[in-house]
Design a protein around this motif. Structure first.
Motif, PDB file in Angstrom:
ATOM      1  N   ALA A 158       0.841  -1.193   0.000  1.00 20.12           N
ATOM      2  CA  ALA A 158       0.000   0.000   0.000  1.00 20.12           C
ATOM      3  C   ALA A 158       0.876   1.244   0.000  1.00 20.12           C
ATOM      4  CB  ALA A 158      -0.922   0.007   1.218  1.00 20.12           C
ATOM      5  N   SER A 159       0.275   2.343  -0.434  1.00 23.56           N
ATOM      6  CA  SER A 159       0.955   3.637  -0.387  1.00 23.56           C
ATOM      7  C   SER A 159      -0.079   4.693  -0.037  1.00 23.56           C
ATOM      8  CB  SER A 159       1.617   3.959  -1.733  1.00 23.56           C
ATOM      9  OG  SER A 159       0.620   4.239  -2.692  1.00 23.56           O
ATOM     10  N   VAL A 160       0.419   5.816   0.439  1.00 23.85           N
ATOM     11  CA  VAL A 160      -0.465   6.919   0.790  1.00 23.85           C
ATOM     12  C   VAL A 160       0.094   8.187   0.144  1.00 23.85           C
ATOM     13  CG1 VAL A 160       0.687   7.334   3.002  1.00 23.85           C
ATOM     14  CG2 VAL A 160      -1.652   8.091   2.683  1.00 23.85           C
ATOM     15  N   GLY A 161      -0.799   8.994  -0.436  1.00 21.31           N
ATOM     16  CA  GLY A 161      -0.374  10.196  -1.137  1.00 21.31           C
ATOM     17  C   GLY A 161       0.198   9.859  -2.504  1.00 21.31           C
ATOM     18  N   MET A 162       0.780  10.866  -3.154  1.00 21.05           N
ATOM     19  CA  MET A 162       1.396  10.670  -4.468  1.00 21.05           C
ATOM     20  C   MET A 162       2.755  10.009  -4.271  1.00 21.05           C
ATOM     21  SD  MET A 162      -0.488  11.557  -6.984  1.00 21.05           S
ATOM     22  CE  MET A 162       0.747  11.566  -8.271  1.00 21.05           C
ATOM     23  N   ASP A 163       2.807   8.706  -4.465  1.00 18.99           N
ATOM     24  CA  ASP A 163       4.010   7.928  -4.190  1.00 18.99           C
ATOM     25  C   ASP A 163       4.416   7.149  -5.433  1.00 18.99           C
ATOM     26  OD1 ASP A 163       6.089   6.555  -3.064  1.00 18.99           O
ATOM     27  OD2 ASP A 163       4.914   5.632  -1.464  1.00 18.99           O
ATOM     28  N   THR A 164       4.796   7.874  -6.471  1.00 17.05           N
ATOM     29  CA  THR A 164       5.113   7.234  -7.750  1.00 17.05           C
ATOM     30  C   THR A 164       6.308   6.290  -7.645  1.00 17.05           C
ATOM     31  OG1 THR A 164       6.412   9.165  -8.421  1.00 17.05           O
ATOM     32  CG2 THR A 164       4.117   9.090  -9.140  1.00 17.05           C
ATOM     33  N   LYS A 165       7.224   6.555  -6.736  1.00 14.92           N
ATOM     34  CA  LYS A 165       8.382   5.671  -6.560  1.00 14.92           C
ATOM     35  C   LYS A 165       7.914   4.270  -6.140  1.00 14.92           C
ATOM     36  CE  LYS A 165      12.870   5.631  -4.301  1.00 14.92           C
ATOM     37  NZ  LYS A 165      13.750   6.321  -3.358  1.00 14.92           N
ATOM     38  N   THR A 166       6.992   4.201  -5.218  1.00 20.14           N
ATOM     39  CA  THR A 166       6.435   2.906  -4.794  1.00 20.14           C
ATOM     40  C   THR A 166       5.657   2.275  -5.930  1.00 20.14           C
ATOM     41  OG1 THR A 166       6.338   3.587  -2.486  1.00 20.14           O
ATOM     42  CG2 THR A 166       4.884   1.790  -3.148  1.00 20.14           C
ATOM     43  N   TRP A 167       4.860   3.065  -6.619  1.00 16.52           N
ATOM     44  CA  TRP A 167       4.048   2.524  -7.709  1.00 16.52           C
ATOM     45  C   TRP A 167       4.908   1.927  -8.811  1.00 16.52           C
ATOM     46  CZ3 TRP A 167       0.818   7.617  -8.153  1.00 16.52           C
ATOM     47  CH2 TRP A 167       0.064   7.796  -6.982  1.00 16.52           C
ATOM     48  N   GLU A 168       6.058   2.534  -9.070  1.00 18.12           N
ATOM     49  CA  GLU A 168       6.986   2.001 -10.081  1.00 18.12           C
ATOM     50  C   GLU A 168       7.380   0.563  -9.743  1.00 18.12           C
ATOM     51  OE1 GLU A 168       8.397   2.948 -12.983  1.00 18.12           O
ATOM     52  OE2 GLU A 168       7.402   4.882 -13.083  1.00 18.12           O
ATOM     53  N   SER A 169       7.555   0.284  -8.451  1.00 14.30           N
ATOM     54  CA  SER A 169       7.986  -1.052  -8.051  1.00 14.30           C
ATOM     55  C   SER A 169       6.857  -2.082  -8.175  1.00 14.30           C
ATOM     56  CB  SER A 169       8.507  -1.024  -6.606  1.00 14.30           C
ATOM     57  OG  SER A 169       7.440  -0.835  -5.700  1.00 14.30           O
ATOM     58  N   TRP A 170       5.615  -1.623  -8.370  1.00 11.50           N
ATOM     59  CA  TRP A 170       4.483  -2.519  -8.502  1.00 11.50           C
ATOM     60  C   TRP A 170       4.298  -3.067  -9.905  1.00 11.50           C
ATOM     61  CZ3 TRP A 170       0.180   0.559  -5.485  1.00 11.50           C
ATOM     62  CH2 TRP A 170       0.516   0.599  -4.130  1.00 11.50           C
ATOM     63  N   LYS A 171       4.980  -2.487 -10.881  1.00  6.91           N
ATOM     64  CA  LYS A 171       4.781  -2.905 -12.274  1.00  6.91           C
ATOM     65  C   LYS A 171       5.153  -4.346 -12.491  1.00  6.91           C
ATOM     66  CE  LYS A 171       5.582   1.522 -14.500  1.00  6.91           C
ATOM     67  NZ  LYS A 171       6.411   2.159 -15.488  1.00  6.91           N
TER      68      LYS A 171
END
Length: 118
Positions: A105-118
Motif C-alpha cells: 500500500a501507499s499513501v499520497g502521491m508515491d510514484t516511486k512505490t508505484w513504479e515497483s508494482w509494475k
C-alpha cells in the motif's frame, strides 16, 4: 489489481488515476464519498504501511491528513483511538490511498512505490 481510494474532488487522486492510466496499469477506483473502506481493508492498508514506516503508529500518522479542517478532532487522541476515528471519519485520510493486493500500500502521491508494482 490495484485499488485507488480517494474522492473525485481530490487533485492527487486524479493525478494517481492518470499516472496508472498513462502506463496502462489496470486499477479500481473507490470513491470514499460513496463507499468507505471496510475495517478489513483499512487494517490491511495500515499493516502494509507499517512495513514501510516501521510501526502501525507511524502508518496511522502517515494516513492522517494534518492539513484538513477536521484534523483538530483527531490531533490529541492516542494511537488506538486515532485508528478508530480514521476508520469512522474517512474524510480525515490523506488521499489517494493505493493498495496492491493485501500486502502492499501507499499513501499520497508515491510514484516511486508505484513504479515497483509494475
Amino acid at each position: 489489481m490495484i485499488q485507488i481510494f480517494g474522492t473525485t474532488k481530490s487533485f492527487d487522486t486524479k493525478k494517481a488515476q492518470m499516472w496508472f492510466k498513462e502506463r496502462r496499469i489496470p486499477f479500481q477506483f473507490i470513491d470514499l464519498k460513496e463507499k468507505e473502506m471496510s475495517a478489513g481493508e483499512f487494517d490491511s492498508v495500515v499493516t502494509a504501511l507499517a512495513r514501510v514506516y516501521g510501526s502501525k503508529a507511524d502508518a496511522i500518522d502517515a494516513l492522517t491528513d494534518k492539513k484538513g479542517k477536521d484534523y483538530a478532532s483527531i490531533a490529541y487522541l492516542d494511537d488506538a483511538d486515532k485508528a478508530a476515528k480514521l476508520l469512522e471519519c474517512q474524510n480525515l485520510l490523506v488521499q489517494p490511498i493505493c493498495r496492491n493486493g493485501k500486502d502492499k500500500a501507499s499513501v499520497g502521491m508515491d510514484t516511486k512505490t508505484w513504479e515497483s508494482w509494475k
